[in-house]
Design a protein around this motif. Structure first.
Motif, PDB file in Angstrom:
ATOM      1  N   ASN A   1       1.246   5.204  -7.288  1.00  0.00           N
ATOM      2  CA  ASN A   1      -0.119   5.502  -7.757  1.00  0.00           C
ATOM      3  C   ASN A   1      -0.735   4.381  -8.587  1.00  0.00           C
ATOM      4  OD1 ASN A   1      -0.159   8.167  -6.617  1.00  0.00           O
ATOM      5  ND2 ASN A   1       1.200   8.807  -8.280  1.00  0.00           N
ATOM      6  N   TYR A   2      -0.536   3.160  -8.125  1.00  0.00           N
ATOM      7  CA  TYR A   2      -1.104   2.016  -8.848  1.00  0.00           C
ATOM      8  C   TYR A   2      -2.431   1.613  -8.229  1.00  0.00           C
ATOM      9  CZ  TYR A   2      -1.636  -2.645 -10.817  1.00  0.00           C
ATOM     10  OH  TYR A   2      -2.123  -3.747 -11.456  1.00  0.00           O
ATOM     11  N   ASP A   3      -3.466   1.522  -9.059  1.00  0.00           N
ATOM     12  CA  ASP A   3      -4.783   1.132  -8.551  1.00  0.00           C
ATOM     13  C   ASP A   3      -5.327  -0.103  -9.264  1.00  0.00           C
ATOM     14  OD1 ASP A   3      -6.945   1.474  -6.770  1.00  0.00           O
ATOM     15  OD2 ASP A   3      -8.157   2.335  -8.391  1.00  0.00           O
TER      16      ASP A   3
ATOM     17  N   TYR B   1     -13.212  -3.355  -2.572  1.00  0.00           N
ATOM     18  CA  TYR B   1     -12.191  -2.727  -3.421  1.00  0.00           C
ATOM     19  C   TYR B   1     -11.510  -3.775  -4.303  1.00  0.00           C
ATOM     20  CZ  TYR B   1     -12.314   1.666  -0.708  1.00  0.00           C
ATOM     21  OH  TYR B   1     -12.681   2.842  -0.113  1.00  0.00           O
TER      22      TYR B   1
ATOM     23  N   ARG C   1       0.827   1.291  -4.042  1.00  0.00           N
ATOM     24  CA  ARG C   1      -0.439   2.027  -4.170  1.00  0.00           C
ATOM     25  C   ARG C   1      -0.228   3.544  -4.068  1.00  0.00           C
ATOM     26  NH1 ARG C   1      -3.753  -1.435  -6.461  1.00  0.00           N
ATOM     27  NH2 ARG C   1      -4.553  -3.123  -5.175  1.00  0.00           N
TER      28      ARG C   1
ATOM     29  N   ARG D   1     -11.615  -4.211  -8.517  1.00  0.00           N
ATOM     30  CA  ARG D   1     -10.404  -4.237  -9.351  1.00  0.00           C
ATOM     31  C   ARG D   1     -10.340  -5.520 -10.182  1.00  0.00           C
ATOM     32  NH1 ARG D   1      -7.712  -2.787  -4.284  1.00  0.00           N
ATOM     33  NH2 ARG D   1      -7.414  -0.522  -4.199  1.00  0.00           N
TER      34      ARG D   1
ATOM     35  N   THR E   1       0.834  -1.215   0.000  1.00  0.00           N
ATOM     36  CA  THR E   1       0.000   0.000   0.000  1.00  0.00           C
ATOM     37  C   THR E   1       0.863   1.256   0.000  1.00  0.00           C
ATOM     38  OG1 THR E   1      -1.848  -1.110   1.106  1.00  0.00           O
ATOM     39  CG2 THR E   1      -1.768   1.282   1.265  1.00  0.00           C
TER      40      THR E   1
END
Length: 374
Positions: free
Chosen positions: A287-289, A359, A283, A363, A279
């Motif tokens: 900035n990886y989602d 979440y 994350r 994804r 995270t």
């Protein structure tokens, strides 16, 4: 002659409606049990659906999200696992897909070179290793082999490939990366160049790719299949460059974690179980989602150090979306019902939030909607 036979075999493969022809996953009414099941990806024994009992149960009763295919069964030291020939494998995948209301992830490790589950001895074309292509450094050659691979996977009905490896070849003697010629280069820009070609080519055929092994396994001296691997002294920031650039280019369909320990990231946990790593860095910093997939949670680095409940708790809270139980270090036919039950227990105990499951499910569905399920 061999190539002609393969083309005929693939042309005669059973045609199944593509994902785009089915009802969109997001439009289906999905129970919370189903959402938990979508977070599990498992390996199994059997070259035909009738060879195994638990995989049918896992898909129908526990809403299993995906499977991973192997050519060799490590626990029994047998070449009888899932793959015999193109025709046999197409039938197996077709039969698996028929069991699930939500399209399955059908995955494989098909990197090329020494890490190839689809072997010439089984009737599949040979694909060059990443190291070979990185050393050659010719984009047309990389595209040629990437397309060759994508066509094979597409015709079989495989929709997710655990490739490309974007580890840097910083330690050529590394027993699991450099020693197996799995890295394109020690130069991060060269890795990005060739990995981009692989990803785009796979995507053109409706196949999702998986970058691995985050945050970088290339400098290690040991094999995380066997036990804990510490890269605290050998790891460098340059190992994040391929991830950063591929994420920024929109080319990170999914990312696999590494079972490596780096005290500078987390003094207590390996990357797969580390919230500061998954995270905090992947994350928040990068900035990886997209979907984050664990490496096999049955590998020695995890199994020898943590119990199953703690492993599941830590990995989900770290930010992992899909938990992989490859069943190819040890074999547990009941791993899916065990994991499913433990996730529910952890939610009821307040140790995992329902929001985290939501979440991850969202994804995963986004990833699946980008696949061409045959």
């Amino acid at each position: 002659m061999i190539r002609s036979v393969l083309i005929i075999l693939f042309t005669l493969s059973i045609s199944i409606p593509s994902f785009s022809q089915q009802t969109s996953v997001s439009q289906q009414k999905v129970s919370f049990d189903q959402k938990i099941g979508q977070m599990l990806l498992v390996g199994f024994r059997g070259t035909a659906l009738t060879d195994t009992n638990h995989i049918s149960r896992d898909i129908k009763k526990y809403h299993l999200g995906g499977v991973i295919l192997f050519d060799y069964d490590v626990p029994s030291k047998s070449s009888e696992r899932n793959i015999q020939s193109p025709d046999q494998l197409t039938t197996l995948i077709n039969d698996l897909n028929k069991l699930s209301n939500i399209p399955l992830i059908i995955s494989i490790d098909q990197e090329g070179g020494q890490v190839a589950r689809l072997k010439p001895s089984m009737g599949f074309p040979k694909i060059k290793s990443a190291e070979y292509l990185g050393t050659l450094d010719n984009v047309d050659s990389t595209r040629f082999y990437a397309q060759k691979m994508a066509q094979i996977l597409d015709n079989l009905g495989i929709n997710l490939n655990f490739a490309p490896v974007v580890d840097l070849n910083t330690n050529p003697d590394n027993p699991v990366i450099g020693g197996l010629e799995r890295s394109f280069s020690d130069d991060p820009q060269k890795v990005v160049k060739h990995a981009s070609i692989y990803i785009q080519t796979l995507n053109n055929y409706g196949i999702q790719s998986v970058l691995k092994h985050f945050p970088g396994h290339g400098s290690s001296k040991n094999d995380s299949h066997l036990g804990v691997v510490d890269v605290t002294e050998s790891w460098s920031n340059s190992e994040l460059i391929p991830y950063r650039e591929l994420i920024n280019r929109g080319l990170a369909d999914a990312i696999m974690t590494a079972h490596i320990f780096n005290q500078n990231f987390d003094p207590n946990n390996p990357a797969t179980l580390s919230k500061p790593t998954i995270t905090g860095i992947l994350r928040n910093k990068l900035n990886y989602d997209g979907v984050i997939i664990s490496d096999d949670l049955m590998m020695g680095a995890i199994r020898n150090e943590y119990g199953l409940k703690k492993t599941i708790n830590k990995s989900i809270n770290a930010g992992v979306d899909i938990l992989v139980f490859a069943n190819n270090s040890i074999y547990d036919a009941d791993i899916v019902p065990k994991a499913h039950r433990l996730i529910k227990e952890l939610i009821n105990e307040g140790k995992i939030s329902r929001k985290q499951i939501e979440y991850s499910y969202n994804r995963i569905m986004k990833l699946k909607n980008g696949m061409d399920n045959k």
